[in-house]
Design a protein around this motif. Structure first.
Motif, PDB file in Angstrom:
ATOM      1  N   LEU A 144       0.823  -1.207   0.000  1.00  0.00           N
ATOM      2  CA  LEU A 144       0.000   0.000   0.000  1.00  0.00           C
ATOM      3  C   LEU A 144       0.861   1.262   0.000  1.00  0.00           C
ATOM      4  O   LEU A 144       0.550   2.242  -0.683  1.00  0.00           O
ATOM      5  N   LEU A 145       1.947   1.224   0.748  1.00  0.00           N
ATOM      6  CA  LEU A 145       2.812   2.399   0.863  1.00  0.00           C
ATOM      7  C   LEU A 145       3.617   2.663  -0.404  1.00  0.00           C
ATOM      8  O   LEU A 145       4.027   3.793  -0.656  1.00  0.00           O
ATOM      9  N   ARG A 146       3.830   1.641  -1.209  1.00  0.00           N
ATOM     10  CA  ARG A 146       4.667   1.786  -2.404  1.00  0.00           C
ATOM     11  C   ARG A 146       3.873   2.057  -3.684  1.00  0.00           C
ATOM     12  O   ARG A 146       4.457   2.415  -4.694  1.00  0.00           O
ATOM     13  N   CYS A 147       2.549   1.901  -3.623  1.00  0.00           N
ATOM     14  CA  CYS A 147       1.778   1.912  -4.872  1.00  0.00           C
ATOM     15  C   CYS A 147       1.336   3.299  -5.315  1.00  0.00           C
ATOM     16  O   CYS A 147       0.823   3.451  -6.427  1.00  0.00           O
ATOM     17  N   GLY A 148       1.491   4.315  -4.455  1.00  0.00           N
ATOM     18  CA  GLY A 148       1.058   5.650  -4.811  1.00  0.00           C
ATOM     19  C   GLY A 148      -0.347   5.989  -4.338  1.00  0.00           C
ATOM     20  O   GLY A 148      -0.880   7.047  -4.674  1.00  0.00           O
ATOM     21  N   ALA A 149      -0.960   5.125  -3.550  1.00  0.00           N
ATOM     22  CA  ALA A 149      -2.296   5.386  -3.017  1.00  0.00           C
ATOM     23  C   ALA A 149      -2.257   6.541  -2.027  1.00  0.00           C
ATOM     24  O   ALA A 149      -1.251   6.771  -1.350  1.00  0.00           O
ATOM     25  N   SER A 150      -3.368   7.261  -1.912  1.00  0.00           N
ATOM     26  CA  SER A 150      -3.464   8.337  -0.931  1.00  0.00           C
ATOM     27  C   SER A 150      -3.568   7.749   0.467  1.00  0.00           C
ATOM     28  O   SER A 150      -3.910   6.567   0.639  1.00  0.00           O
ATOM     29  N   ILE A 151      -3.286   8.573   1.470  1.00  0.00           N
ATOM     30  CA  ILE A 151      -3.371   8.090   2.852  1.00  0.00           C
ATOM     31  C   ILE A 151      -4.803   7.694   3.183  1.00  0.00           C
ATOM     32  O   ILE A 151      -5.039   6.750   3.950  1.00  0.00           O
ATOM     33  N   GLN A 152      -5.779   8.384   2.606  1.00  0.00           N
ATOM     34  CA  GLN A 152      -7.173   8.011   2.856  1.00  0.00           C
ATOM     35  C   GLN A 152      -7.466   6.616   2.313  1.00  0.00           C
ATOM     36  O   GLN A 152      -8.117   5.802   2.979  1.00  0.00           O
ATOM     37  N   HIS A 192      -9.529   9.323   9.439  1.00  0.00           N
ATOM     38  CA  HIS A 192      -8.301   8.977   8.728  1.00  0.00           C
ATOM     39  C   HIS A 192      -7.040   9.238   9.553  1.00  0.00           C
ATOM     40  O   HIS A 192      -5.941   8.937   9.091  1.00  0.00           O
ATOM     41  N   ILE A 193      -7.162   9.790  10.733  1.00  0.00           N
ATOM     42  CA  ILE A 193      -5.995  10.074  11.577  1.00  0.00           C
ATOM     43  C   ILE A 193      -5.814   8.913  12.543  1.00  0.00           C
ATOM     44  O   ILE A 193      -6.704   8.617  13.350  1.00  0.00           O
ATOM     45  N   ALA A 194      -4.676   8.235  12.450  1.00  0.00           N
ATOM     46  CA  ALA A 194      -4.444   6.978  13.171  1.00  0.00           C
ATOM     47  C   ALA A 194      -5.514   5.944  12.812  1.00  0.00           C
ATOM     48  O   ALA A 194      -5.804   5.033  13.576  1.00  0.00           O
ATOM     49  N   GLY A 196      -8.627   6.358  12.758  1.00  0.00           N
ATOM     50  CA  GLY A 196      -9.874   6.600  13.479  1.00  0.00           C
ATOM     51  C   GLY A 196     -10.299   5.572  14.503  1.00  0.00           C
ATOM     52  O   GLY A 196     -11.412   5.032  14.395  1.00  0.00           O
ATOM     53  N   PRO A 197      -9.510   5.296  15.542  1.00  0.00           N
ATOM     54  CA  PRO A 197      -9.915   4.296  16.537  1.00  0.00           C
ATOM     55  C   PRO A 197     -11.225   4.630  17.252  1.00  0.00           C
ATOM     56  O   PRO A 197     -11.955   3.727  17.663  1.00  0.00           O
ATOM     57  N   CYS A 198     -11.514   5.933  17.388  1.00  0.00           N
ATOM     58  CA  CYS A 198     -12.724   6.353  18.103  1.00  0.00           C
ATOM     59  C   CYS A 198     -13.683   7.117  17.203  1.00  0.00           C
ATOM     60  O   CYS A 198     -14.556   7.841  17.683  1.00  0.00           O
ATOM     61  N   SER A 199     -13.524   6.966  15.913  1.00  0.00           N
ATOM     62  CA  SER A 199     -14.316   7.731  14.960  1.00  0.00           C
ATOM     63  C   SER A 199     -15.204   6.820  14.126  1.00  0.00           C
ATOM     64  O   SER A 199     -14.789   5.716  13.750  1.00  0.00           O
ATOM     65  N   PRO A 200     -16.441   7.253  13.810  1.00  0.00           N
ATOM     66  CA  PRO A 200     -17.271   6.480  12.884  1.00  0.00           C
ATOM     67  C   PRO A 200     -16.561   6.297  11.548  1.00  0.00           C
ATOM     68  O   PRO A 200     -15.857   7.190  11.079  1.00  0.00           O
ATOM     69  N   ASP A 201     -16.748   5.142  10.961  1.00  0.00           N
ATOM     70  CA  ASP A 201     -16.080   4.830   9.692  1.00  0.00           C
ATOM     71  C   ASP A 201     -17.109   4.733   8.572  1.00  0.00           C
ATOM     72  O   ASP A 201     -17.881   3.770   8.511  1.00  0.00           O
ATOM     73  N   PRO A 202     -17.136   5.705   7.660  1.00  0.00           N
ATOM     74  CA  PRO A 202     -18.109   5.648   6.569  1.00  0.00           C
ATOM     75  C   PRO A 202     -17.740   4.665   5.462  1.00  0.00           C
ATOM     76  O   PRO A 202     -18.566   4.371   4.593  1.00  0.00           O
ATOM     77  N   SER A 203     -16.520   4.153   5.468  1.00  0.00           N
ATOM     78  CA  SER A 203     -16.089   3.240   4.408  1.00  0.00           C
ATOM     79  C   SER A 203     -16.495   1.802   4.725  1.00  0.00           C
ATOM     80  O   SER A 203     -16.889   1.476   5.850  1.00  0.00           O
ATOM     81  N   THR A 204     -16.363   0.946   3.721  1.00  0.00           N
ATOM     82  CA  THR A 204     -16.822  -0.441   3.851  1.00  0.00           C
ATOM     83  C   THR A 204     -15.740  -1.425   3.413  1.00  0.00           C
ATOM     84  O   THR A 204     -14.729  -1.050   2.829  1.00  0.00           O
ATOM     85  N   PHE A 205     -16.003  -2.709   3.687  1.00  0.00           N
ATOM     86  CA  PHE A 205     -15.115  -3.762   3.186  1.00  0.00           C
ATOM     87  C   PHE A 205     -15.027  -3.715   1.663  1.00  0.00           C
ATOM     88  O   PHE A 205     -13.963  -3.949   1.089  1.00  0.00           O
ATOM     89  N   SER A 206     -16.133  -3.384   1.016  1.00  0.00           N
ATOM     90  CA  SER A 206     -16.126  -3.275  -0.450  1.00  0.00           C
ATOM     91  C   SER A 206     -15.194  -2.163  -0.907  1.00  0.00           C
ATOM     92  O   SER A 206     -14.470  -2.310  -1.903  1.00  0.00           O
ATOM     93  N   ASP A 207     -15.199  -1.040  -0.180  1.00  0.00           N
ATOM     94  CA  ASP A 207     -14.293   0.062  -0.507  1.00  0.00           C
ATOM     95  C   ASP A 207     -12.836  -0.378  -0.384  1.00  0.00           C
ATOM     96  O   ASP A 207     -11.991  -0.001  -1.210  1.00  0.00           O
ATOM     97  N   ALA A 208     -12.543  -1.151   0.651  1.00  0.00           N
ATOM     98  CA  ALA A 208     -11.173  -1.637   0.839  1.00  0.00           C
ATOM     99  C   ALA A 208     -10.754  -2.539  -0.311  1.00  0.00           C
ATOM    100  O   ALA A 208      -9.620  -2.449  -0.811  1.00  0.00           O
ATOM    101  N   LEU A 209     -11.646  -3.417  -0.756  1.00  0.00           N
ATOM    102  CA  LEU A 209     -11.339  -4.270  -1.901  1.00  0.00           C
ATOM    103  C   LEU A 209     -11.117  -3.451  -3.155  1.00  0.00           C
ATOM    104  O   LEU A 209     -10.244  -3.759  -3.980  1.00  0.00           O
TER     105      LEU A 209
END
Length: 423
Positions: A144-152, A192-194, A196-209
């Motif tokens: 992930l770190l080498r591919c040019g993806a954004s931090i988000q 997106h900071i750390a 988000g351990p204590c933050s609602p996550d609007p993204s999904t498993f599908s988004d990760a794929l």
């Protein structure tokens, strides 16, 4: 004053504006009736914890555990500090995250969970979800770190491979939660900071794929299996916005890139230098962003009717580097090397690009400097900047010019700081 001194002093001013020593204490709440447990993750977490200790009433119950990068520890007495791997997670970080999660699960309604999060927390607070080994998480992170993806994009994947991020820490806690956050991401979204351990996550498993597919990543089989299981709802999703889990949770941004850019702008204005902030959310390939900035500088130098030198152009955000070579260097030094090539020794133009955490990528420098004579000095040493850029070797290029900026850890992180000075 020497232009290089202006650049270096403005960087110091920008970093100071995000220094936990100056900003944390005013955000601390009164102690609860019960116990205050402090947790944290990030390059600033130890510094933040130190301020909490020094400010907290002596009679109040206080303990905790924070995780920071190797070399970023500061002395504490009540709050344990663990050093762990960054940007690739390691066993120490995993064990510390396990201890944090286990302790948080014991907190009661009369207690307080005080969280201290900053840039770097995503890799430091690494507790793989059941079914994924630390080794497989490390391999996926490396790609992930080498591919040019954004931090988000990277953090969307991380959150869905984690047992503690993406709001899962909040879900494990019965006590009220206050998370104090030093933002290192564009947009300052707590999710997106750390990661988000204590933050609602609007993204999904599908988004990760989708992220894995977008960058054609060949991650370990278990990683894709977990994400597919989540997409099919075999595994529970991360907590979403609107969930009652977050009724007693406050995520508060206490420092960000804009504050630091504003402090640097004021510094230049005091010295009679016109200032324009180009934004604190600049993203994209480092070398391509540099080309745009070079075009802007050439326009200003040629047609100074609107923006007149002396002028400082300031920007923040987080550019990316898609690694194709085998050299050394982070996104800030790569930005500067590309800018140097594009400016082609334009007279009276100086620039600095540094990461506010004091570390540009995985190297020991915060960034670097360029000046109108940089190309001439490089030619005398037989250095071809185009070849160094092609090999992603900006660190070596600026090292040989003695133009690296080395500060050591700054104990904060509000992302990149770029300043271009046209005189």
């Amino acid at each position: 004053m020497n232009p290089r001194s202006y650049l270096l002093e403005s960087f110091a001013v920008a970093v100071k504006a995000a220094d936990p020593t100056h900003i944390v204490s005013s955000h601390l709440p009164p102690p609860p009736l019960g116990r205050t447990f402090v947790v944290g993750a990030g390059k600033a977490s130890a510094a933040m914890a130190s301020v909490v200790e020094n400010t907290w009433p002596a009679v109040a119950q206080l303990d905790g555990l924070v995780i920071t990068r190797y070399g970023h520890t500061l002395p504490t007495h009540k709050i344990k500090v663990v050093e762990a791997g960054h940007p690739i997670p390691d066993e120490k970080g995993k064990q510390a995250a396990q201890e944090i999660l286990a302790t948080v699960q014991t907190l009661r309604s009369e207690d307080l969970l005080l969280c201290l999060f900053s840039g770097g927390g995503s890799s430091l607070l690494s507790l793989p979800i059941e079914g994924i080994s630390l080794h497989d998480l490390q391999a996926a992170t490396q790609q992930l770190l080498r591919c040019g993806a954004s931090i988000q994009e990277i953090n969307i994947v991380r959150k869905h491979l984690s047992a503690i991020q993406g709001g899962r820490l909040a879900a494990a806690c019965k006590a009220p939660i206050l998370a104090l956050i030093i933002s290192d991401v564009t947009g300052d979204e707590a999710t997106h900071i750390a990661s988000g351990p204590c933050s609602p996550d609007p993204s999904t498993f599908s988004d990760a794929l989708d992220v894995l597919d977008r960058y054609h990543l060949d991650v370990p089989k278990t990683v894709r299996q977990i994400l597919l299981a989540g997409k099919k709802r075999v595994i529970s999703e991360t907590p979403k916005p609107g969930s009652p889990i977050f009724n007693q949770v406050e995520n508060r941004i206490i420092a960000n890139a804009h504050q630091s850019l504003s402090a640097a702008a004021y510094y230049y204005q005091k010295h009679g230098i016109n200032t324009l902030i180009l934004g604190d959310t600049v993203t994209g390939e480092s070398r391509e962003i540099a080309k745009s900035y070079a075009a802007l500088i050439r326009e200003i130098k040629r047609y100074p009717q609107t923006l007149k030198p002396p002028l400082a152009l300031l920007s923040g955000g987080e550019t990316t580097v898609t690694l194709k070579g085998s050299g050394r260097g982070g996104r800030n030094s790569e930005f500067l090397l590309s800018l140097l090539i594009e400016l082609s020794a334009l007279e009276k133009v100086y620039a600095l690009a540094c990461d506010t955490d004091g570390l540009d990528g995985t190297e020991n420098n915060a960034g670097a400097l360029i000046s109108p004579d940089s190309l001439m000095r490089a030619n005398k040493l037989g250095l071809d900047p185009v070849s160094f850029l092609s090999n992603n070797d900006a660190y070596t290029f600026f090292q040989q010019l003695n133009d690296l900026v080395i500060t050591g850890p700054t104990y904060t992180n509000v992302n990149d700081y770029r300043a271009i000075l046209a005189l």
